[in-house]
Every structure is written in structure tokens, then in C-alpha cells.
Design an enzyme around this catalytic site. Structure first.
Site, PDB file in Angstrom:
ATOM      1  N   SER A 143       0.858  -1.199   0.000  1.00 37.45           N
ATOM      2  CA  SER A 143       0.000   0.000   0.000  1.00 37.45           C
ATOM      3  C   SER A 143       0.887   1.240   0.000  1.00 37.45           C
ATOM      4  CB  SER A 143      -0.858  -0.017   1.274  1.00 37.45           C
ATOM      5  OG  SER A 143      -1.477   1.229   1.490  1.00 37.45           O
ATOM      6  N   TYR A 156      -3.713  -0.682   9.931  1.00 39.32           N
ATOM      7  CA  TYR A 156      -3.496  -0.860   8.484  1.00 39.32           C
ATOM      8  C   TYR A 156      -2.096  -0.374   8.107  1.00 39.32           C
ATOM      9  CZ  TYR A 156      -4.627  -0.859   3.475  1.00 39.32           C
ATOM     10  OH  TYR A 156      -4.640  -1.115   2.121  1.00 39.32           O
TER      11      TYR A 156
HETATM   12  P1  NAP Z   1     -11.688  -5.327  -1.211  1.00 41.51           P
HETATM   13  O1  NAP Z   1     -12.567  -5.195  -2.394  1.00 41.51           O
HETATM   14  O2  NAP Z   1     -12.235  -5.043   0.133  1.00 41.51           O
HETATM   15  O3  NAP Z   1     -11.002  -6.752  -1.269  1.00 41.51           O
HETATM   16  C1  NAP Z   1     -10.407  -7.345  -0.145  1.00 41.51           C
HETATM   17  C2  NAP Z   1     -10.333  -8.828  -0.371  1.00 41.51           C
HETATM   18  O4  NAP Z   1      -9.764  -9.458   0.776  1.00 41.51           O
HETATM   19  C3  NAP Z   1     -11.729  -9.428  -0.569  1.00 41.51           C
HETATM   20  O5  NAP Z   1     -11.659 -10.468  -1.487  1.00 41.51           O
HETATM   21  C4  NAP Z   1     -12.013  -9.954   0.824  1.00 41.51           C
HETATM   22  O6  NAP Z   1     -12.975 -10.975   0.851  1.00 41.51           O
HETATM   23  C5  NAP Z   1     -10.655 -10.486   1.179  1.00 41.51           C
HETATM   24  N1  NAP Z   1     -10.568 -10.768   2.602  1.00 41.51           N
HETATM   25  C6  NAP Z   1     -10.621  -9.880   3.619  1.00 41.51           C
HETATM   26  N2  NAP Z   1     -10.576 -10.531   4.793  1.00 41.51           N
HETATM   27  C7  NAP Z   1     -10.529 -11.862   4.514  1.00 41.51           C
HETATM   28  C8  NAP Z   1     -10.477 -13.029   5.294  1.00 41.51           C
HETATM   29  N3  NAP Z   1     -10.492 -13.020   6.641  1.00 41.51           N
HETATM   30  N4  NAP Z   1     -10.436 -14.226   4.648  1.00 41.51           N
HETATM   31  C9  NAP Z   1     -10.436 -14.280   3.308  1.00 41.51           C
HETATM   32  N5  NAP Z   1     -10.472 -13.208   2.510  1.00 41.51           N
HETATM   33  C10 NAP Z   1     -10.524 -12.007   3.114  1.00 41.51           C
HETATM   34  O7  NAP Z   1     -10.502  -4.300  -1.361  1.00 41.51           O
HETATM   35  P2  NAP Z   1      -9.263  -4.234  -2.375  1.00 41.51           P
HETATM   36  O8  NAP Z   1      -8.947  -2.807  -2.504  1.00 41.51           O
HETATM   37  O9  NAP Z   1      -9.482  -5.039  -3.601  1.00 41.51           O
HETATM   38  O10 NAP Z   1      -8.125  -4.891  -1.471  1.00 41.51           O
HETATM   39  C11 NAP Z   1      -7.237  -5.854  -1.947  1.00 41.51           C
HETATM   40  C12 NAP Z   1      -5.868  -5.584  -1.351  1.00 41.51           C
HETATM   41  O11 NAP Z   1      -5.385  -4.354  -1.879  1.00 41.51           O
HETATM   42  C13 NAP Z   1      -5.884  -5.424   0.170  1.00 41.51           C
HETATM   43  O12 NAP Z   1      -4.742  -6.048   0.731  1.00 41.51           O
HETATM   44  C14 NAP Z   1      -5.797  -3.924   0.343  1.00 41.51           C
HETATM   45  O13 NAP Z   1      -5.245  -3.549   1.567  1.00 41.51           O
HETATM   46  C15 NAP Z   1      -4.902  -3.551  -0.823  1.00 41.51           C
HETATM   47  N6  NAP Z   1      -4.928  -2.144  -1.202  1.00 41.51           N
HETATM   48  C16 NAP Z   1      -6.057  -1.559  -1.672  1.00 41.51           C
HETATM   49  C17 NAP Z   1      -6.025  -0.222  -2.043  1.00 41.51           C
HETATM   50  C18 NAP Z   1      -7.218   0.494  -2.612  1.00 41.51           C
HETATM   51  O14 NAP Z   1      -7.154   1.709  -2.861  1.00 41.51           O
HETATM   52  N7  NAP Z   1      -8.338  -0.148  -2.850  1.00 41.51           N
HETATM   53  C19 NAP Z   1      -4.834   0.496  -1.937  1.00 41.51           C
HETATM   54  C20 NAP Z   1      -3.714  -0.128  -1.445  1.00 41.51           C
HETATM   55  C21 NAP Z   1      -3.766  -1.461  -1.097  1.00 41.51           C
HETATM   56  P3  NAP Z   1     -14.536 -10.613   1.156  1.00 41.51           P
HETATM   57  O15 NAP Z   1     -15.072  -9.992  -0.096  1.00 41.51           O
HETATM   58  O16 NAP Z   1     -15.112 -11.928   1.495  1.00 41.51           O
HETATM   59  O17 NAP Z   1     -14.529  -9.637   2.316  1.00 41.51           O
END
Ligand code: NAP
Length: 251
Positions: A143, A156
Site C-alpha cells: 500500500s 493498516y
Molecule cells: P476489497 O474489495 O475489500 O477486497 C479485499 C479482499 O480481501 C476481498 O476479497 C475480501 O474478501 C478479502 N478478505 C478480507 N478478509 C478476509 C479473510 N479473513 N479471509 C479471506 N479473505 C478475506 O478491497 P481491495 O482494494 O481489492 O483490497 C485488496 C488488497 O489491496 C488489500 O490487501 C488492500 O489492503 C490492498 N490495497 C487496496 C487499495 C485500494 O485503494 N483499494 C490500496 C492499497 C492497497 P470478502 O469480499 O469476502 O470480504
């Protein structure tokens, strides 16, 4: 010589592949030729359809990554279903927002367990398999909070800063064994993770004004970096955290 970004015949685990960035990565790896094991707690039906459209094998693995209990089983099930393991993408992650002064131990532990502890132990389980093969690729989804402090997201920031550190440590230990450990640092992407930020009109406008590319990222914007770090093209790249942020960190 084959195309260096070709993933034909490779097997990749992507955690949290049902939505958002994980789904974008699963699709990109599949389009480059990799078979996909999608590990998570929600239905992967939508991702299955998108991956199978690329004519590669797909398997769904049920796992709650809030605990490390299933991580060895994720690797075993992948190898049994798809015949091996070449790439691990530690993408699953959560965020909890509150002022540091009020932040709870529950919010600290939940985020650290999912974002950092599970990623480390799943990497360990994957590497035990990969070391036997003499090759492997591990990609951690870090991130901007691997580089910056942020506000109202203490666990986080701790987890993503820790993930960058663990990326470097594992690279140092496993580079000589043929395993590349690297990370991608997404900027601000349109996913469930940022729904609350985008609903806050002032905060959303401030963020957008700081992004040189002039737009938030879409999950498809991450795919190219993931294919690069999963492929032979990155064989001499170890321990890096690659920002895919529309230029945010360049400001
Ligand atoms: P998201 O749509 O909330 O996706 C998060 C994913 O992680 C979902 O598939 C979620 O499953 C899964 N997850 C969370 N807790 C879990 C658990 N206990 N067991 C299994 N799966 C779990 O958000 P995203 O932005 O795509 O996030 C993906 C990654 O990118 C994360 O590590 C996040 O920190 C990182 N990131 C995102 C951003 C951004 O701007 N969006 C920026 C930097 C980094 P469920 O759908 O079942 O909850």
C-alpha cells in the site's frame, strides 16, 4: 526464446480474488496463461467466469485468512487440483478506521492477522513447496501506507509497513533458492476497501486532486505489474515494492 511475460502452464494462488484488486490480478494472470486457485471466504463465481473466459483451469478454495489455520491446506489443495504451485499473490486484506486515540485492540489484531500474519505464513507454506522446485514468485499487495503514515488507520499502516519489511526479509532469505519475493503498492483504487473514503466528498476530492494521473485506479490497472512480477521477466527483481499509484508518490 518464449515471450518473457508468458505464464502458460504456471499455477497461481490469488487470495481475496472474489472482488476488487484480487479479481483484477486473477484475470490478468489468467489472460497471460496461468491456472488460478482463488482462495477466500466469499463466492468466487464471478471470478471463475472471468478466468475461465481466458481458457485456463480454475479452482476455488474456501479459506478465512483472518487466521493462519488454513494456509497449509490452501497450498495442498492447489497442488492437488492444479498440479503445482508457481505464483502466490497475498492480496486479501482489511482496513479499520478510527482515531489512534480511540483505536481498539480488536481492530488492531484483526487487521494485523489478516494483512500481515496470514501473508507471512501462507508465504512460508508456499515457499516450502517452491524451494523443492527451485523456483517461485511471491507477490504481496502492500500500500502507499507501506511508505507513508496516513491518518485514522493505525493497524493498516502497521500491517502494510510490516508487509514491505517482510517482503524484503523473505527476498533476502529466498532469492538464492530461486524464489522472487516482491510487492505491489496500489495507490487509491475503486474497490470496497475505499468505499468510505469515496463517500466522504471532501476527502475524495482532496485525494483526487493529488493524483497526477487525474483519476482513481481501477482493478484492471494492477494486472500488468502482477504479470511482470509473476513472470520470467522479473527473474532478477527481488525485494522491491512497486507503486502502481497514478504518480501519487512522485508528488
Ligand atoms: P476489497 O474489495 O475489500 O477486497 C479485499 C479482499 O480481501 C476481498 O476479497 C475480501 O474478501 C478479502 N478478505 C478480507 N478478509 C478476509 C479473510 N479473513 N479471509 C479471506 N479473505 C478475506 O478491497 P481491495 O482494494 O481489492 O483490497 C485488496 C488488497 O489491496 C488489500 O490487501 C488492500 O489492503 C490492498 N490495497 C487496496 C487499495 C485500494 O485503494 N483499494 C490500496 C492499497 C492497497 P470478502 O469480499 O469476502 O470480504
Amino acid at each position: 526464446m518464449s515471450y518473457p511475460f508468458d505464464l502458460t502452464g504456471k499455477v497461481a494462488i490469488v487470495t481475496g480474488a472474489n472482488t476488487g484488486i484480487g479479481q483484477g490480478i486473477a484475470i490478468a494472470l489468467a489472460q497471460a496463461g496461468a491456472s488460478i486457485a482463488a482462495a477466500g471466504r466469499s463466492s468466487m463465481d464471478e471470478t471463475r467466469a472471468l478466468v475461465e473466459a481466458a481458457n485456463v483451469p480454475f479452482v476455488e478454495i474456501k479459506a478465512d485468512l483472518g487466521t493462519i489455520t488454513p494456509v497449509g491446506a490452501i497450498v495442498e489443495q492447489t497442488v492437488a487440483a492444479l498440479g503445482g504451485l508457481d505464483v502466490l499473490v497475498n492480496n486479501a486484506g482489511i482496513i479499520r478506521r478510527n482515531d489512534a486515540i480511540d483505536f481498539t485492540e480488536e481492530d488492531w489484531d484483526a487487521v494485523m492477522d489478516t494483512n500481515l500474519k496470514s501473508a507471512f505464513f501462507l508465504s512460508q507454506a508456499a515457499a516450502r513447496h517452491m524451494i523443492g522446485n527451485g523456483h517461485g514468485k511471491i507477490i504481496n499487495i502492500a500500500s502507499l501506507l507501506s511508505f507513508q503514515g496516513g491518518i485514522r488507520i493505525p493497524s493498516y499502516t502497521a500491517s502494510k509497513s510490516g508487509l514491505a519489511g517482510i517482503t524484503r526479509l523473505l527476498a533476502c532469505e529466498w532469492a538464492s533458492k530461486g524464489i522472487n519475493v516482491n510487492a505491489i503498492a496500489p495507490g487509491y483504487f475503486v474497490t470496497n476497501n475505499t468505499a468510505a473514503l469515496r463517500e466522504d466528498q471532501d476527502r475524495s476530492a482532496q485525494i483526487l486532486a493529488r493524483i497526477p494521473a487525474g483519476r482513481w485506479g481501477e482493478p484492471s490497472d494492477i494486472g500488468g505489474a502482477a504479470v511482470f512480477l509473476a513472470s520470467r521477466a522479473s527473474d532478477y527483481v527481488h525485494g522491491t515494492v512497486l507503486p502502481v499509484d497514478g504518480g501519487w508518490l512522485a508528488r
